[in-house]
Design an enzyme around this catalytic site. Sequence first.
Site, PDB file in Angstrom:
ATOM      1  N   ASP A 363       0.865  -1.182   0.000  1.00 16.06           N
ATOM      2  CA  ASP A 363       0.000   0.000   0.000  1.00 16.06           C
ATOM      3  C   ASP A 363       0.904   1.234   0.000  1.00 16.06           C
ATOM      4  OD1 ASP A 363      -2.977   1.012   0.663  1.00 16.06           O
ATOM      5  OD2 ASP A 363      -1.521   2.244   1.729  1.00 16.06           O
ATOM      6  N   ASP A 406      -4.335   2.339  -4.782  1.00 13.64           N
ATOM      7  CA  ASP A 406      -2.872   2.451  -4.683  1.00 13.64           C
ATOM      8  C   ASP A 406      -2.293   1.221  -3.990  1.00 13.64           C
ATOM      9  OD1 ASP A 406      -3.928   2.978  -2.215  1.00 13.64           O
ATOM     10  OD2 ASP A 406      -2.605   4.653  -1.740  1.00 13.64           O
TER      11      ASP A 406
END
Length: 508
Positions: A363, A406
Site C-alpha cells: 500500500d 494504490d
Amino acid sequence: MNLLTRAPHSNRRSLFIAICIFLLLDFAILGINLQITEEVEADALAINIAGRQRMLSQQLTKASLQLHQANNTNQAAYRQEFIEVYRLFTNTLFAFKTGGQVTDTRDKPIPFIAFEDTEVLGIVETTEQALSNLKPMAERFIQGDNSPATITALKSSLEANNRAILTLMNQLTTRIEDMSGEKTSRLRQAQFFTFLLALFNFAHIIRLFRKSSQHSGQLIKRLSELLDNTSSCLLIIDEGGQVCMANALCREAFGYSQQDLTILKRDAIFHPSEDGWFGRRSNGTHFAIELHEKEFYLDDRLLYLTTVIDISHHRDRERELADLANHDALTGLANRRVFYDRLELEVAHTDRNGRSLALFFIDLNGFKPINDTLGHEAGDTLLITIANRLKNTLRMTDTIARYGGDEFVIIVPAIHGQHESDKVIQCLQKVIEAPIDIGEQTVSVSASIGITLYPDQCSCAEQLLATADAAMYEAKQTGQPYRYASPTVTGPISVASHQSNQYVITTD
C-alpha cells in the site's frame, strides 16, 4: 455493342434488379461490420466499468476500516475518500439501469447506455438490496454525522456484505461478457446469412449474364467491372484451385496486380490454422480472414465465387476485450480475477513441489496528497511508473497485480524462506521510494508492505491474502516499512548483507 443493350428488354430489367439487390446486400454486410465494431467497443466500456465496480466495492470496505481506526489528524482525508468512492459506486450502479453518463478511470464523463437484460438488472437490484442497510447510514455520514456509532455501523454493514457484493460484481462482469459474445455471434450469423443471399443473388446475375451473351470475353469483362464496383473482396477460382479473376479490393488487400494474382494457386494466398483461415499478402505478412465460396458454371466450366472478409480488426478488438477483462485498465497489470486464479494455481504448485511461496501486499504512502494537489493525471502517472518499476524488478515467474487504488499484490513462488523474502522487500522499497518526475515536479512515495509465507504462516490461499493484508495494516499503523504475518522479523535488514542476482532494481 454493349452486352446489356443486346439482351432482351425483360432480361435487362431482371439483370438491373438483380444487380441492385446485390449492391443492397453488399451495403447491408458493410453495415453489419460497422455494427459489430460499435457493439464490441460499447461492450468493452461496460466490462471495464463493471470491473471497476469490483475494485470500488473493496475500496468502500477499506475506507470504512480506515475511518474506524483513524485518529483526528487523518480522519478528514479518509472521510473524503469514503464519500468519493461511495458516490462513484452508487452512481455507476444506477447507470446500469438508467444509462446517462458515468465517470471513467480518468474522472472524465462518458455516455453510458442502460442495460435491458433481465439478468443484469436482477444483479443490480440484488446489489441495491445488499446496500439498503448501508444507504441511510452512509447518507447521514455524508451529511456530517461523524459519530463513532455511525462509523462503526458503516464498517459492520460493509464487512457483512463485502463478499456478497464482490460476488455480485463478478457475476455482473461475467454476464456482460456473455452478452457481448452472444450479440457478436448473432451479428455474425446475420452477416453470414446476408453473404449467402448475396452469393445466391450473384449466381443469378451470372446466369442472366450467360443468357444475355455467349461470348465469354465480353462476359468476363462485364463481370470484372461488376466485381470492381462492389465493396467486398471477391475472387473467382477454377476447379483446379487456379485464381482466374480478382476485383480491385482483393488486389489491394493481397498486394498483387491482376496479372500476378491470376498465376497463383488458391493455397498460395489462403492457408488454414487452428484459429481459422489466414490470408498471405505479397510481402509475406498474414491477416485473419473468413472465406465463403459459391460454385457456378460459366460456359460449362465449374468456377467458385470466393468472398474474402478481413476480420483482423474484429480479432484485435476481441483480444482487447479479453485484455480489459483480465488486466487493470490504467497500469496494464493483472486484475483481481487473474490474481485470484494465479494465487490458487501457485498454492497448488507449492503443495506439490514442497517449496515455499511468499505474498507481498503493498500500500503506497503519500499517494493521496499527490493525487489531490497535482491532479488525477499526476496520480495516474505515478501509479503507472510504480507498476512498471515493480514489473521490471520481478522475475518472469512472479505475478504482480493491482489490487485497488494504490494497492499492489505480488506472488513470489519457489522462495527459500524469510531470508530470501527480505531481499525482495529491499528491492521493492528501493524502486518504490526512488524519485519520480511528473512534469516539472519531482515527487516520491513510500510503501507499507505486509508479507505472508506459505505454508509456514497460513494454510490456504484465502488465508494467505487475508494475513498479508492484515500485516500491511499493522505496518501502516505502527509506522514500520514492512511487517510479516507472524512476529518473526524484529527490524530492517541491511541491503548490503542480502545481495541477490534474481531481482533487478529498475527506476526508469
